[in-house]
Scaffold this active site. Structure first.
Site, PDB file in Angstrom:
ATOM      1  N   GLY A 150       0.805  -1.231   0.000  1.00 43.53           N
ATOM      2  CA  GLY A 150       0.000   0.000   0.000  1.00 43.53           C
ATOM      3  C   GLY A 150       0.826   1.263   0.000  1.00 43.53           C
ATOM      4  CD  GLN A 151       6.112   0.853   1.839  1.00 45.40           C
ATOM      5  OE1 GLN A 151       7.034   1.484   1.366  1.00 45.40           O
ATOM      6  NE2 GLN A 151       6.269  -0.264   2.510  1.00 45.40           N
ATOM      7  N   GLY A 152       2.895   4.429  -1.033  1.00 46.05           N
ATOM      8  CA  GLY A 152       2.665   5.342  -2.158  1.00 46.05           C
ATOM      9  C   GLY A 152       3.449   4.984  -3.398  1.00 46.05           C
ATOM     10  CE1 TYR A 182       8.021  -0.990  -4.189  1.00 45.87           C
ATOM     11  CE2 TYR A 182       7.400  -0.548  -1.915  1.00 45.87           C
ATOM     12  CZ  TYR A 182       8.367  -0.856  -2.847  1.00 45.87           C
ATOM     13  OH  TYR A 182       9.653  -1.033  -2.466  1.00 45.87           O
TER      14      TYR A 182
END
Lengths: 186, 668
Positions: free
Chosen positions: A72-74, A76
């Site tokens: 969920g990291q920006g 990725y």
């Protein structure tokens, strides 16, 4: 497909496989939820932030799920759209205590729903309003209001409050998802 | 107590000037009255500037005017806060670059950009916002900490905050940053948001006379009234200013004096300056998370660099004026540059190994903000403009703003490597500039007085703004948003970037250029001499022509004449027509004769000499005659025509006719 596989399929012993995408912002609890849905002997003890994505498998009463647990990291999140085509269902996880980023979740959901691979498909979406155990968590009703879920008219969706650490509310969601997938198939 | 404070400010020159001299600081420090004045000021600015900017304005792009921004007033009113690109695009939620996370007009936060600091104070990955809050009337200074949308803690501060920064004190784990708040003469350092250290500025020498007076008061040798008179005498004459204790004593009523003296006489008097600004400077590594020193600017025109662990003064530098804004780059142990924007309208740039400023930029106006972007210093002035300077003081560009600048800060988007400057304006806009290119405009429901951009909560690109009325606005930059450059009206036209097809520099060209550079004066002189000679020759020839009347125009006062000859025909017989005109206004001319001079071997004319009839002014007289070419060798010659006055031998005018070659003869 091997001979044994085909045989077991004919006999109804082998469950049907479905591909599910698990999406949501970082730190919302996607990996924890998937981990909790696996049989207790296969669960891992510590959960670390996912890099890229990981493929997990678990079984419900009548289906065998293959889950693409996306990071969920920006940085990725632009990977998500490459898996939209293969997904037969979507699990969208929201951190109900993170009021600051509710708009970000809404924006990511909007982008997801407007994507050409998703827009015209009647694909079921299951929302988990996660982290219900936290003191400042919003209710699932409030979350669905903030995300404007009532605007989704052309897809079946369901929101359920969950606490992934204890595993509360997860089974309810998976049961709904299973029903939806089977109703689409038949 | 309020009265004491007022009087105190009035009497102590230093502190009073702190509140009066810098407009930016005043608008931020004294919230109530002066803030509303700033608001009014901006309203007036808007009125005067509204007329040349209608709803859509035009910019020359590539030679043709195109509408670059269309702002519908109705839409603006409908959306509480919106944004648009520097160039194109309507402001609507769908194509905005920002997500509105929070807009709380009742947050009761009154602060300015220098007092905002974002950091992960607890090391749990959740970034929090620490701010030095001035309180609604500038009387209740507090340290407030925000997490997400909620205020998690507030602690009272002993004095109004001047700046808040986060810095890493030591390189060992856990690497949680400390928070430093400059307030009055002290820096309060918090670790884990708990008080950790208090640094006080070293005290300044006191006035010995004042010391004597208080010693006498201590021994009851002097009554409070005499003490007051003596102190007032010192205040007016002495070069060393009075201590705070004496200044607080002076405005007291007679009844209060006794008690004050009794309470304070046993204490020794001290004089301290106050901190006006603070920033951080990396110690010896350039990394993002490296140990940093605190750099303080003080009211007695000094800059101090503090050790990050021991809080000792590592370096002391003096300035010609009181610093209001500081910007640091480089590393303390290697090489660094400090830029200090001062209250005298100048920016001083200091380097390592220099106790005095190395460069000075004279702004000609009061600075209201200073931001370092890459290698450019961006300065906002109170004349509503942004200026870009190099660290050597060279002015790179200037951009005019539509309204007064209220706050400035740096926007750094790590994922795209973008650094830009945000400027909050009095017309309720926040503009984002990359150098002089306008990237984005955010409209806010109220004028913004402080802003900062960075990682907040778990989101990398968050913009936090506080407004004039104490509101809090949090916006998150969309993941997909890209600040497009070159779309705006600013910047050089694209045609400037087209490369000209300049020929390669040859050896000859280089030699010639060098020679020109070396012997430029001599070459110029030679050229001038030749030019004068040419002019002289031309003048001589002209005079000669006039003297011998060789020209076809006679300008003598008695016979102003014009002659013009036409040759017609192919040959061997040509028709020669002389057009003779009297150019005088009223006088007719009588008694002229025409004479042809020619080579008699080549040409034959029926009459080589004839009389001209009376010439009426203005009329054109064609005089025709035939010329027969005698030569059969295709030779042509000149026939001279002379116009003479009867009885005079010098011609009035003359003309040379170049006869054409006879083609008829060749055809025979």
């Amino acid at each position: 497909m091997g001979l044994l596989d085909r045989l077991s399929g004919l006999l109804g012993l082998k469950k049907k496989e479905v591909h599910v995408l698990c999406l949501g912002l970082d730190n919302s609890g996607k990996t924890t939820i998937i981990n909790k849905l696996k049989p207790s002997n296969a669960q891992s003890q510590d959960i670390v932030p996912t890099i890229g994505f990981s493929i997990q498998k678990f079984k419900s009463s009548s289906l065998s799920f293959t889950v693409f647990d996306m990071s969920g990291q920006g940085r990725y999140r632009n990977l998500w759209e490459h898996y939209y085509k293969e997904g037969q269902a979507i699990i969208f996880v929201i951190d109900s205590s993170d009021k600051l980023r509710m708009v970000v979740a809404k924006e990511e959901l909007r982008t997801l729903l407007n994507h050409p691979d998703i827009k015209h498909r009647r694909i079921p979406i299951l929302f988990f309003a996660n982290k219900m155990d936290l003191r400042d968590a919003l209710t699932s009703v409030k979350v669905s209001q903030l995300l404007c879920l009532e605007d989704i008219k052309d897809k079946p969706w369901h929101i359920c409050a969950s606490d992934a650490i204890k595993g509360e509310g997860l089974q309810e969601g998976v049961d709904w998802l299973q029903d939806q997938i089977q109703s689409v198939k038949t | 107590m309020g009265r004491i404070r007022d009087k105190l400010y009035k009497s102590e020159r230093g502190i009073a000037s702190q509140l009066v001299e810098t407009p930016a600081r005043t608008s931020a420090t004294c919230s109530g009255a002066s803030l509303s004045r700033a608001g009014k000021l901006s309203a007036r600015n808007l009125d005067t500037r509204a007329s040349p900017q209608p709803g859509s304005f035009w910019a020359l792009r590539g030679g043709w005017p195109q509408p670059v921004a269309r702002v519908t007033p109705g839409k603006m009113a409908a959306t509480s806060s919106s944004d648009s690109d520097g160039g194109k695009g309507e402001s609507s939620e769908a194509n905005s670059k920002w997500l509105d996370s929070l807009s709380d007009s009742m947050a009761n936060i009154h602060t300015f950009s220098a007092c905002l600091a974002l950091a992960d104070f607890h090391g749990d990955g959740e970034y929090k916002l620490a701010m030095g809050d001035l309180g609604p009337d500038g009387r209740q200074p507090r340290l407030k900490v925000l997490k997400g949308h909620t205020l998690v803690s507030q602690k009272p501060l002993p004095d109004l905050p001047a700046a808040a920064v986060t810095f890493l004190m030591a390189s060992h784990e856990p690497r949680t940053p400390a928070l430093a708040i400059a307030s009055g003469p002290c820096v309060y350092v918090y670790k884990n948001l708990k008080p950790y250290f208090k640094f006080s500025l070293p005290s300044l020498p006191t006035n010995p006379l004042e010391q004597d007076l208080w010693n006498q008061a201590k021994e009851d040798q002097i009554d409070p009234l005499t003490l007051k008179e003596m102190l007032e005498g010192i205040r007016e004459k002495a070069e060393v200013p009075l201590s705070v204790q004496s200044l607080r004593f002076l405005p007291l009523e007679l009844s209060e004096m006794e008690a004050f003296v009794n309470q304070h006489k046993s204490k020794s008097i001290r004089r301290q300056t106050v901190i006006t600004t603070m920033t951080t400077l990396k110690k010896n590594l350039a990394d993002e998370d490296a140990v940093s020193c605190l750099v303080l600017g003080t009211e007695n025109k000094e800059l101090l660099v503090l050790d990050p662990e021991a809080f000792t003064i590592l370096a002391k530098m003096s300035l010609p004026s009181v610093p209001a804004f500081l910007e640091a780059s480089g590393q303390f142990d290697v090489e660094f540059r400090l830029a200090a924007a001062c209250r005298n309208g100048s920016i001083y740039i200091l380097r390592r190994d220099s106790k005095r400023p190395k460069y000075c930029i004279e702004l000609g106006a009061q600075p209201v903000g200073l931001v370092g972007v890459h290698k450019v210093l961006v300065v906002g002035s109170n004349q509503d403009s942004l200026h870009g300077f190099t660290y050597k003081g060279k002015r790179l560009w200037t951009v005019q703003m539509p309204a007064a600048i209220l706050a400035m800060n740096l926007l750094e988007q790590h994922s795209r490597g973008l650094q830009a400057v945000m400027a909050a304006l009095a017309n309720e806009e926040v503009r984002i500039y990359h150098d002089k290119v306008l990237l984005n405009v955010i409209r806010t429901p109220e004028a913004v007085t402080s802003l900062c951009f960075g990682r907040y909560g778990r989101e990398d690109n968050t913009l936090i703004m506080t407004t004039l009325g104490g509101g809090l606005i949090i916006k998150i930059l969309k993941r997909t948003a890209v600040f497009a450059e070159g779309g705006g009206e600013a910047g050089p036209p694209p045609s400037q970037a087209i490369k000209l097809n300049v020929p390669r520099k040859t050896r000859l060209y280089v030699d010639q250029t060098l020679r020109e550079r070396e012997a430029g004066t001599a070459m110029h002189r030679t050229f001038q001499a030749d030019l004068y000679l040419l002019r002289l020759r031309a003048a001589r020839a002209y005079v000669q022509a006039l003297e011998s009347s060789l020209s076809p125009v006679s300008l003598t006062a008695r016979e102003p004449l014009k002659l013009h000859a036409v040759v017609q025909g192919l040959g061997p017989t040509f028709k020669l027509t002389l057009h003779l005109q009297n150019t005088s206004t009223a006088r007719p001319i009588l008694g002229l004769v025409v004479c042809f001079l020619y080579n008699e071997v080549l040409y034959a004319l029926p009459r080589a000499f004839f009389k001209v009839p009376l010439l009426v002014p203005g009329l054109n007289y064609p005089l025709e005659t035939f010329v027969k070419s005698l030569s059969d060798k295709g030779i042509s010659d000149i026939i001279k025509v002379l116009v003479l006055r009867e009885g005079q031998s010098t011609p009035l005018l003359s003309a040379h006719i170049n006869m054409p070659m006879s083609e008829g003869l060749a055809a025979d």
